[in-house]
Enzyme design. Structure first.
Site: not given
Ligand code: ADP
Ligand code: ADP
Ligand code: ZN
Length: 216
Positions: A13, A88, A127, A160, A171
């Site tokens: 995402k 979420r 990541r 992270r 998660r």
């Molecule tokens: P991910 O890469 O897992 O999608 P995010 O950066 O979106 O991670 O979120 C990291 C953490 O921040 C989540 O695991 C949660 O603890 C908190 N968080 C983010 N968005 C929300 C939400 N909409 N509601 C509750 N907690 C959230």
């Molecule tokens: P989210 O926000 O959904 O948690 P991220 O965009 O941070 O996800 O992606 C999670 C990890 O996977 C990062 O290290 C990113 O570089 C890698 N990643 C994301 N999309 C792809 C893809 N299409 N192929 C390979 N690696 C990916």
């Protein structure tokens, strides 16, 4: 365009939204990034949220809805935005509908990035994130040009705490029980599109653009 980007943690995402935001001039609203930034700035809300985040738990709906409400009311979110990581829970999805109703606004598209569990684990464990600008990298799939350093701003890359295996497992369970049901919540509206996330960064991006073309 008012876009909601969904998918399990690690689906891509954040990576996709970086590019979408630039290409379509959208206001990016990532709740995870907002919490991490508030923590970097030592704001009480961020420090408090981090206690939950580091364990892989969700921050409360109350706190999360409130920061999104405040953010959506800023002028730059009036015309178009991209929400990443929110809602979420079904409660948050309902709260978002109420906020948008009040603003006489509505979502254009809900994009759901679909990836299998093995890929999620690989992506999260490898990541690395920039401490300064939040850009994400991957040790194997998207390595930075200089080891440990952000291509965009030169900031330091870190892992992270919630990307450690224990939090990751937590998660994924929370995603299944609390977040996945939102897909059904939006399913009847005709604006939900599933995108295959098991492709290269650019292939996923092209499919998202195609999906946006269908609904926007
Ligand atoms: P991910 O890469 O897992 O999608 P995010 O950066 O979106 O991670 O979120 C990291 C953490 O921040 C989540 O695991 C949660 O603890 C908190 N968080 C983010 N968005 C929300 C939400 N909409 N509601 C509750 N907690 C959230
Ligand atoms: P989210 O926000 O959904 O948690 P991220 O965009 O941070 O996800 O992606 C999670 C990890 O996977 C990062 O290290 C990113 O570089 C890698 N990643 C994301 N999309 C792809 C893809 N299409 N192929 C390979 N690696 C990916
Ligand atoms: Zn950076």
């Amino acid at each position: 365009m008012k876009i909601l980007l969904m998918g399990p943690p690690g689906a891509g995402k954040g990576s996709q939204s970086e590019k979408l935001v630039r290409d379509f001039d959208l206001t990016s609203i990532s709740t995870g990034e907002m919490f991490r930034e508030a923590n970097r700035n030592n704001e009480p809300l961020g420090v408090e949220a981090m206690k939950f985040i580091n364990k892989g738990e969700l921050v409360s709906d109350e706190i999360t809805n409130e920061i999104v409400r405040k953010r959506l009311l800023k002028p730059d979110a009036e015309r178009c935005f991209l929400l990443d990581g929110y809602p979420r829970t079904v409660e948050q999805a309902k709260a978002l509908d109420e906020m948008l109703d009040e603003m006489k606004s509505k979502l254009t598209a809900v994009i759901n990035i679909v990836v299998d569990k093995q890929a999620i684990l690989e992506r999260m464990v490898g990541r690395r994130v920039c401490k300064s600008c939040g850009s994400s990298y991957h040790l194997s799939f998207k390595p930075p040009k200089v080891n440990g350093q952000c291509d965009r701003c030169g900031g330091e890359l870190y892992q992270r705490e919630d990307d450690q295996l224990e939090s990751v497992k937590n998660r994924l369970e929370i995603y299944e029980s609390k977040t996945k049901p939102i897909i059904d919540y939006y399913a009847g509206r005709g604006i939900l599109r599933n995108v295959n996330g098991m492709q290269s960064f650019s292939e996923v991006y092209e499919d998202i653009k195609k999906a946006l073309g269908e609904v926007a």
